[in-house]
Structures are given as structure tokens and as C-alpha cells.
Scaffold this active site. Structure first.
Site, PDB file in Angstrom:
ATOM      1  N   GLY A  82       7.162   0.556  -8.250  1.00 48.10           N
ATOM      2  CA  GLY A  82       7.365  -0.547  -9.187  1.00 48.10           C
ATOM      3  C   GLY A  82       7.528  -1.862  -8.453  1.00 48.10           C
ATOM      4  N   GLU A 103      10.227   0.897   1.619  1.00 43.67           N
ATOM      5  CA  GLU A 103       9.060   0.760   0.727  1.00 43.67           C
ATOM      6  C   GLU A 103       7.914   0.096   1.477  1.00 43.67           C
ATOM      7  OE1 GLU A 103      11.520   0.375  -3.490  1.00 43.67           O
ATOM      8  OE2 GLU A 103      10.905  -1.430  -2.464  1.00 43.67           O
TER       9      GLU A 103
HETATM   10  C1  5RP Z   1      13.479  -1.016  -5.387  1.00 44.47           C
HETATM   11  C2  5RP Z   1      12.301  -1.754  -5.912  1.00 44.47           C
HETATM   12  C3  5RP Z   1      11.876  -1.447  -7.298  1.00 44.47           C
HETATM   13  O1  5RP Z   1      10.526  -1.106  -7.286  1.00 44.47           O
HETATM   14  C4  5RP Z   1      12.068  -2.651  -8.167  1.00 44.47           C
HETATM   15  O2  5RP Z   1      13.407  -3.081  -8.062  1.00 44.47           O
HETATM   16  C5  5RP Z   1      11.733  -2.356  -9.626  1.00 44.47           C
HETATM   17  O3  5RP Z   1      12.698  -1.486 -10.150  1.00 44.47           O
HETATM   18  P1  5RP Z   1      12.591  -0.863 -11.595  1.00 44.47           P
HETATM   19  O4  5RP Z   1      11.403   0.036 -11.603  1.00 44.47           O
HETATM   20  O5  5RP Z   1      13.888  -0.128 -11.757  1.00 44.47           O
HETATM   21  O6  5RP Z   1      12.441  -1.996 -12.586  1.00 44.47           O
HETATM   22  O7  5RP Z   1      11.703  -2.574  -5.271  1.00 44.47           O
HETATM   23  O8  5RP Z   1      13.823  -1.462  -4.109  1.00 44.47           O
END
Ligand code: 5RP
Length: 220
Positions: A82, A103
Site C-alpha cells: 500500500g 519496504e
Molecule cells: C507502512 C506503509 C503502508 O503501506 C502505508 O502506511 C499504508 O497503510 P494502510 O494500507 O494501512 O493505509 O507504508 O509502512
């Protein structure tokens, strides 16, 4: 559909990008969690997964998906994750969950980054979401001064330690007109481990879920 149902729709659409017999890179967060749950239904078709956080690793393991250490992986066709914000060029701000460094590393190994989002994450310009920057603890004040000089307002994420034992500065108020340039500039500050700007290596595909369905957008 509510926001969580949209996140799930985007995540399920990403299962079409999973290649049989291969290893999948798996992101972190609530949207990635939906992807993990979907991946569990096709786990016998894949070799396994590399997780971008301890939390995702636990969820994958609970589903019985085989986990690989990234150092043992030579080929990874796809990474699915995401984002907190994504622009028209598929540059992103990530790291709301604090997993940005792992990531970025897992994404770097993958051939393709498939970003899964609900429509609220698409923006004309990155920066309304505070930019997370992972820092070595002894460099916190130095990095904060440098980020302030770049026009931001860094705030220490309270009570949070990353999977790598470091801290997060959330930088408010940045005018991000050149995401790749700013990413390079922040990367060069001594003590920065990684920033949550994913512009030099943005997404290749965005699966953007809205009430009308999941739109597939390719990097221009
Ligand atoms: C975690 C991230 C997530 O991808 C981002 O915060 C989006 O989170 P969500 O899918 O809960 O909206 O970078 O480090």
C-alpha cells in the site's frame, strides 16, 4: 463501500499479478494485510513470500505461507504494498506504519512494484501526509535540523521503534515538487536510514479502488 472494503478490493485485484511458482514480496499495513489474507488462499501456487516487516511476517506465518530471508532470494517478480499517498507519476509517500526501510529494500529486489490503494490515497502533489524518515537514534537531532533547513517540520514519532531498532521523524509541511530530487537529498543526510519517499523507485502499477471498481494505472 467503506474505505476498508476498498482496500480489500485493491488487494484482491493484486492477486492477478502473483506468478505461480515464484516468491512474492509483501508489504505492510492494513491494505497489505488484506493482500496477505488473499495470498493465503493461493499459497499452494507460490513458492513463498518475503515480508517487509515483523508484523507481516507473523501474519504470513499464521496463514502457513512459507517465508524466505531476502538474502536467499535471487528473483522476485512482484512486490505488493500500500501507500500513504501516490501521485500521477506513481511516486509515493510510505511509512505510515513505520516499515519504510524494509519496504524499500524488498521493493528494490522485485521486478515490479504493484501498489494497492483506496482512492483517497491519490494526490496531485505529495506532502500533505507527513513524510516519515527513519534515523539512527544518535543522529536524531542532526537529521531534524537538516530536515528543518529543507523547509519541513520534523516531529519524533512518540514511543515508536522500527523493526531495525531506529526512530522515525515525521516531517510535516514539505512542499514536494520534485519527489526524486528530495528523496536523493534526504538520503544523503548522515544518519538517515531511509525516507518514505518512493520516487526513484516508484510503483510500476497502481490498483486504485473506488466505488465504481478497481482502476489499473501504469507508470507513465
Ligand atoms: C507502512 C506503509 C503502508 O503501506 C502505508 O502506511 C499504508 O497503510 P494502510 O494500507 O494501512 O493505509 O507504508 O509502512
Amino acid at each position: 463501500m467503506n474505505q476498508d472494503e476498498l482496500k480489500r478490493a485493491a488487494a484482491i485485484a493484486a492477486l492477478d499479478y502473483v506468478i505461480d511458482g515464484e516468491i512474492v514480496g509483501v508489504g505492510t499495513g492494513s491494505t497489505a494485510n488484506h493482500f496477505i489474507d488473499g495470498l493465503a488462499t493461493i499459497k499452494d501456487r507460490i513458492r513463498g513470500a518475503v515480508a517487509s516487516s515483523e508484523a507481516s511476517a507473523r501474519r504470513l506465518a499464521a496463514h502457513g505461507v512459507r517465508l524466505f530471508d531476502l538474502n536467499d532470494v535471487e528473483r522476485m517478480p512482484v512486490y505488493v504494498d500500500g501507500a500513504d499517498e501516490i501521485d500521477a507519476g506513481l511516486a509515493m509517500i510510505k511509512g505510515g506504519g513505520g516499515a519504510l526501510t524494509r519496504e524499500k529494500i524488498v521493493a528494490a529486489v522485485a521486478d515490479r512494484f504493484v501498489c494497492i490503494c483506496d482512492a483517497s490515497k491519490r494526490v496531485a502533489r505529495l506532502g500533505r501526509f507527513p513524510l516519515p524518515v527513519e534515523v539512527i537514534p544518535m543522529a536524531r537531532a542532526h537529521v531534524a535540523r537538516r530536515l528543518t533547513a529543507l523547509g519541513g517540520e520534523p516531529r519524533l514519532r512518540q514511543g515508536f521503534v522500527t523493526d531495525n531498532g531506529n526512530l522515525i521523524l515525521d516531517v510535516h509541511g514539505l512542499e514536494i515538487t520534485d519527489p526524486a530530487g528530495l528523496e536523493a537529498e534526504i538520503d544523503h543526510i548522515a544518519g538517515v536510514v531511509a525516507s518514505g519517499l518512493f520516487a526513484m523507485r516508484g510503483a510500476n502499477v497502481l490498483l486504485l479502488a473506488a466505488a465504481e471498481g478497481v482502476e489499473r494505472i501504469l507508470r507513465p
